[in-house]
Design a protein around this motif. Structure first.
Motif, PDB file in Angstrom:
ATOM      1  N   ASN A 177       4.861   0.574  12.991  1.00 42.21           N
ATOM      2  CA  ASN A 177       5.559  -1.007  12.949  1.00 42.21           C
ATOM      3  C   ASN A 177       5.772  -1.171  11.626  1.00 42.21           C
ATOM      4  OD1 ASN A 177       4.798  -1.129  15.816  1.00 42.21           O
ATOM      5  ND2 ASN A 177       2.839  -1.992  15.305  1.00 42.21           N
ATOM      6  N   CYS A 178       6.214  -0.378  10.693  1.00 45.70           N
ATOM      7  CA  CYS A 178       6.404  -0.485   9.419  1.00 45.70           C
ATOM      8  C   CYS A 178       8.191  -0.305   9.081  1.00 45.70           C
ATOM      9  CB  CYS A 178       5.816   0.020   8.371  1.00 45.70           C
ATOM     10  SG  CYS A 178       3.979   0.024   8.309  1.00 45.70           S
ATOM     11  N   GLY A 179       8.913   0.106  10.081  1.00 47.90           N
ATOM     12  CA  GLY A 179      10.286   0.241   9.974  1.00 47.90           C
ATOM     13  C   GLY A 179      10.527   1.097   8.733  1.00 47.90           C
ATOM     14  N   ALA A 180      11.555   0.690   8.018  1.00 43.77           N
ATOM     15  CA  ALA A 180      11.911   1.605   6.857  1.00 43.77           C
ATOM     16  C   ALA A 180      11.409   0.784   5.612  1.00 43.77           C
ATOM     17  CB  ALA A 180      13.593   1.320   6.699  1.00 43.77           C
ATOM     18  N   VAL A 181      10.546  -0.331   5.727  1.00 46.29           N
ATOM     19  CA  VAL A 181       9.837  -0.753   4.825  1.00 46.29           C
ATOM     20  C   VAL A 181       8.742   0.006   4.102  1.00 46.29           C
ATOM     21  CG1 VAL A 181       8.632  -3.005   4.057  1.00 46.29           C
ATOM     22  CG2 VAL A 181      10.151  -3.169   5.894  1.00 46.29           C
ATOM     23  N   VAL A 182       7.868   0.517   4.751  1.00 42.70           N
ATOM     24  CA  VAL A 182       6.986   1.273   4.307  1.00 42.70           C
ATOM     25  C   VAL A 182       6.891   2.473   5.323  1.00 42.70           C
ATOM     26  CG1 VAL A 182       4.484   1.909   3.930  1.00 42.70           C
ATOM     27  CG2 VAL A 182       5.090  -0.426   3.716  1.00 42.70           C
ATOM     28  N   THR A 183       7.384   3.792   4.336  1.00 39.54           N
ATOM     29  CA  THR A 183       7.453   5.277   4.978  1.00 39.54           C
ATOM     30  C   THR A 183       6.582   6.079   4.346  1.00 39.54           C
ATOM     31  OG1 THR A 183       9.484   6.100   3.839  1.00 39.54           O
ATOM     32  CG2 THR A 183      10.031   4.740   5.791  1.00 39.54           C
ATOM     33  N   THR A 184       6.442   7.276   4.726  1.00 40.03           N
ATOM     34  CA  THR A 184       5.784   8.344   4.198  1.00 40.03           C
ATOM     35  C   THR A 184       6.569   8.793   2.457  1.00 40.03           C
ATOM     36  OG1 THR A 184       6.754  10.146   5.413  1.00 40.03           O
ATOM     37  CG2 THR A 184       4.673   9.550   6.031  1.00 40.03           C
ATOM     38  N   ALA A 185       7.594   8.122   2.602  1.00 37.93           N
ATOM     39  CA  ALA A 185       8.418   8.700   1.201  1.00 37.93           C
ATOM     40  C   ALA A 185       8.263   7.320   0.126  1.00 37.93           C
ATOM     41  CB  ALA A 185       9.926   8.551   1.408  1.00 37.93           C
ATOM     42  N   THR A 186       7.601   6.510   0.776  1.00 39.92           N
ATOM     43  CA  THR A 186       7.279   5.309  -0.368  1.00 39.92           C
ATOM     44  C   THR A 186       6.262   5.776  -1.303  1.00 39.92           C
ATOM     45  OG1 THR A 186       7.706   3.618   1.635  1.00 39.92           O
ATOM     46  CG2 THR A 186       6.387   2.724  -0.326  1.00 39.92           C
ATOM     47  N   LYS A 187       6.241   5.187  -2.467  1.00 45.39           N
ATOM     48  CA  LYS A 187       5.411   5.655  -3.466  1.00 45.39           C
ATOM     49  C   LYS A 187       4.729   4.181  -4.008  1.00 45.39           C
ATOM     50  CE  LYS A 187       8.082   9.470  -5.068  1.00 45.39           C
ATOM     51  NZ  LYS A 187       6.995  10.374  -4.449  1.00 45.39           N
ATOM     52  N   PRO A 188       3.502   3.828  -3.581  1.00 46.71           N
ATOM     53  CA  PRO A 188       3.021   2.537  -3.877  1.00 46.71           C
ATOM     54  C   PRO A 188       2.598   2.524  -5.228  1.00 46.71           C
ATOM     55  CG  PRO A 188       2.198   3.566  -1.874  1.00 46.71           C
ATOM     56  CD  PRO A 188       2.877   4.660  -2.515  1.00 46.71           C
ATOM     57  N   VAL A 189       2.365   1.269  -5.880  1.00 48.37           N
ATOM     58  CA  VAL A 189       2.031   1.087  -7.043  1.00 48.37           C
ATOM     59  C   VAL A 189       0.802  -0.122  -6.856  1.00 48.37           C
ATOM     60  CG1 VAL A 189       2.450   0.333  -9.387  1.00 48.37           C
ATOM     61  CG2 VAL A 189       4.050   1.773  -8.184  1.00 48.37           C
ATOM     62  N   PHE A 190      -0.216   0.087  -7.832  1.00 45.92           N
ATOM     63  CA  PHE A 190      -1.410  -0.674  -7.587  1.00 45.92           C
ATOM     64  C   PHE A 190      -1.727  -1.058  -9.172  1.00 45.92           C
ATOM     65  CE2 PHE A 190      -6.404  -0.519  -7.050  1.00 45.92           C
ATOM     66  CZ  PHE A 190      -6.406  -1.901  -6.862  1.00 45.92           C
ATOM     67  N   LYS A 191      -1.708  -2.300  -9.081  1.00 41.36           N
ATOM     68  CA  LYS A 191      -2.120  -3.078 -10.618  1.00 41.36           C
ATOM     69  C   LYS A 191      -2.991  -4.205 -10.596  1.00 41.36           C
ATOM     70  CE  LYS A 191       2.644  -1.577 -12.506  1.00 41.36           C
ATOM     71  NZ  LYS A 191       2.141  -0.841 -13.289  1.00 41.36           N
ATOM     72  N   GLY A 192      -3.770  -4.405 -11.468  1.00 42.94           N
ATOM     73  CA  GLY A 192      -4.615  -5.400 -11.531  1.00 42.94           C
ATOM     74  C   GLY A 192      -5.814  -4.998 -12.578  1.00 42.94           C
ATOM     75  N   ASN A 193      -6.406  -6.125 -13.047  1.00 40.72           N
ATOM     76  CA  ASN A 193      -7.326  -6.064 -14.100  1.00 40.72           C
ATOM     77  C   ASN A 193      -8.768  -6.498 -13.594  1.00 40.72           C
ATOM     78  OD1 ASN A 193      -5.656  -5.259 -15.883  1.00 40.72           O
ATOM     79  ND2 ASN A 193      -5.453  -7.484 -16.649  1.00 40.72           N
ATOM     80  N   TYR A 194      -9.817  -5.912 -13.866  1.00 42.59           N
ATOM     81  CA  TYR A 194     -11.145  -6.245 -13.432  1.00 42.59           C
ATOM     82  C   TYR A 194     -12.039  -6.294 -14.556  1.00 42.59           C
ATOM     83  CZ  TYR A 194      -9.833  -5.063  -8.479  1.00 42.59           C
ATOM     84  OH  TYR A 194      -9.166  -4.888  -7.388  1.00 42.59           O
ATOM     85  N   ALA A 195     -12.953  -7.387 -14.532  1.00 42.73           N
ATOM     86  CA  ALA A 195     -13.869  -7.580 -15.522  1.00 42.73           C
ATOM     87  C   ALA A 195     -15.279  -7.150 -15.133  1.00 42.73           C
ATOM     88  CB  ALA A 195     -14.489  -9.163 -15.992  1.00 42.73           C
ATOM     89  N   ILE A 196     -15.973  -5.990 -15.710  1.00 41.65           N
ATOM     90  CA  ILE A 196     -17.056  -5.364 -15.385  1.00 41.65           C
ATOM     91  C   ILE A 196     -18.464  -6.023 -16.134  1.00 41.65           C
ATOM     92  CG2 ILE A 196     -18.053  -2.782 -15.113  1.00 41.65           C
ATOM     93  CD1 ILE A 196     -15.236  -3.196 -13.901  1.00 41.65           C
ATOM     94  N   LYS A 197     -19.321  -5.972 -15.297  1.00 42.38           N
ATOM     95  CA  LYS A 197     -20.786  -6.173 -15.691  1.00 42.38           C
ATOM     96  C   LYS A 197     -21.562  -5.553 -15.237  1.00 42.38           C
ATOM     97  CE  LYS A 197     -19.430 -10.243 -18.323  1.00 42.38           C
ATOM     98  NZ  LYS A 197     -19.656 -10.237 -19.455  1.00 42.38           N
ATOM     99  N   ALA A 198     -22.603  -5.012 -16.032  1.00 42.95           N
ATOM    100  CA  ALA A 198     -23.801  -4.374 -15.584  1.00 42.95           C
ATOM    101  C   ALA A 198     -24.648  -5.272 -14.777  1.00 42.95           C
ATOM    102  CB  ALA A 198     -24.527  -3.765 -16.892  1.00 42.95           C
ATOM    103  N   SER A 199     -25.787  -4.717 -14.364  1.00 47.76           N
ATOM    104  CA  SER A 199     -26.545  -5.395 -13.679  1.00 47.76           C
ATOM    105  C   SER A 199     -27.622  -6.313 -14.242  1.00 47.76           C
ATOM    106  CB  SER A 199     -27.550  -4.438 -12.660  1.00 47.76           C
ATOM    107  OG  SER A 199     -28.318  -3.786 -13.598  1.00 47.76           O
ATOM    108  N   ASN A 200     -27.512  -6.000 -15.607  1.00 48.49           N
ATOM    109  CA  ASN A 200     -28.190  -7.029 -16.637  1.00 48.49           C
ATOM    110  C   ASN A 200     -27.606  -8.012 -17.053  1.00 48.49           C
ATOM    111  OD1 ASN A 200     -26.898  -5.407 -18.437  1.00 48.49           O
ATOM    112  ND2 ASN A 200     -28.716  -4.740 -19.617  1.00 48.49           N
ATOM    113  N   GLY A 201     -26.399  -8.130 -16.888  1.00 44.03           N
ATOM    114  CA  GLY A 201     -25.281  -8.979 -17.229  1.00 44.03           C
ATOM    115  C   GLY A 201     -24.478  -8.694 -18.528  1.00 44.03           C
ATOM    116  N   VAL A 202     -24.567  -7.706 -19.137  1.00 45.34           N
ATOM    117  CA  VAL A 202     -23.933  -7.170 -20.250  1.00 45.34           C
ATOM    118  C   VAL A 202     -22.549  -6.399 -19.897  1.00 45.34           C
ATOM    119  CG1 VAL A 202     -26.258  -7.143 -21.610  1.00 45.34           C
ATOM    120  CG2 VAL A 202     -25.266  -4.842 -20.577  1.00 45.34           C
ATOM    121  N   THR A 203     -21.657  -6.264 -20.789  1.00 44.09           N
ATOM    122  CA  THR A 203     -20.658  -5.521 -20.576  1.00 44.09           C
ATOM    123  C   THR A 203     -20.717  -4.326 -21.082  1.00 44.09           C
ATOM    124  OG1 THR A 203     -19.240  -7.551 -21.441  1.00 44.09           O
ATOM    125  CG2 THR A 203     -18.046  -5.382 -21.696  1.00 44.09           C
ATOM    126  N   PRO A 204     -20.290  -3.186 -20.111  1.00 38.51           N
ATOM    127  CA  PRO A 204     -20.809  -1.863 -20.400  1.00 38.51           C
ATOM    128  C   PRO A 204     -20.002  -1.374 -21.438  1.00 38.51           C
ATOM    129  CG  PRO A 204     -20.516  -2.191 -18.035  1.00 38.51           C
ATOM    130  CD  PRO A 204     -20.119  -3.443 -18.805  1.00 38.51           C
TER     131      PRO A 204
END
Length: 211
Positions: A177-204
């Motif tokens: 049900n995606c028509g021509a919007v999303v096909t197997t020829a589509t090349k998705p791009v994923f972007k975003g930032n994540y802040a990481i914290k260890a279980s003890n609260g420090v930055t690894p």
């Protein structure tokens, strides 16, 4: 004649030295020992929007992940696993022009290290083993592949910024049900930032070396 030979020898020696200096940075050995501090479990929270673009942008204002980190050897090398990752919530769903977006990740994904720059504390690599089932309105499709990323020790930010060709739209199952919007020829791009914290609260910290 002797002076000519000496001059030739000096010129040849200088040329050899210059050639060696030119080659040195390019031929530097990549990191093969990866030290993660601390090891163990971690959590990740988005900083800013997370966007998956598959012809159209699909935007999430909230996303979180969790998994484990460990020191390792090799190149490329898996320094962490993403055992769970969520996109959006019932109160703040991801959105697109097709309608609300639901993304179900098929985990584990991996955090793979390939290159470390000591002067900046930045590790370059990618998020591997990516697979996610996406529903945007009536359109359903599956994304697979990897996503280019960097991790910065000073900030604890895992910055995901895939390039065209990292990810693909699966043909099994094929989009529905995606028509021509999303096909197997589509090349998705994923972007975003994540802040990481260890279980003890420090930055690894991730440090690569080549003993």
């Amino acid at each position: 004649m002797k002076k000519t030979l000496r001059r030739a020898a000096v010129v040849a020696g200088a040329a050899t030295a210059a050639f060696a200096l030119t080659l040195s940075p390019a031929s530097a050995a990549p990191s093969t020992v990866w030290t993660v501090t601390p090891t163990g479990s971690y959590t990740a929270t988005n900083v800013g929007n997370i966007v998956l673009t598959a012809t159209i942008p699909m935007t999430c204002t909230t996303s979180s992940a969790s998994g484990g980190m460990a020191s390792t050897t090799g190149n490329p090398a898996t320094v962490a696993t993403i055992n769970a990752i969520n996109f959006g919530t019932s109160g703040a769903p991801c959105t697109s022009v097709l309608g609300n977006v639901t993304t179900t990740a098929v985990t584990p994904w991996t955090v793979v290290a390939q290159d470390y720059t000591a002067s900046t504390g930045v590790t370059k690599g990618y998020i591997g083993n990516v697979k996610a089932n996406v529903t945007a309105g009536a359109c359903k499709f599956t994304v697979t592949g990897k996503a280019t990323s960097t991790y910065t020790n000073s900030t604890g930010i895992l910055a995901v910024s895939s390039v065209s060709g990292d990810l693909a739209v699966s043909s099994n199952p094929a989009p529905v049900n995606c028509g021509a919007v999303v096909t197997t020829a589509t090349k998705p791009v994923f972007k975003g930032n994540y802040a990481i914290k260890a279980s003890n609260g420090v930055t690894p910290a991730i440090v690569g070396s080549n003993p």
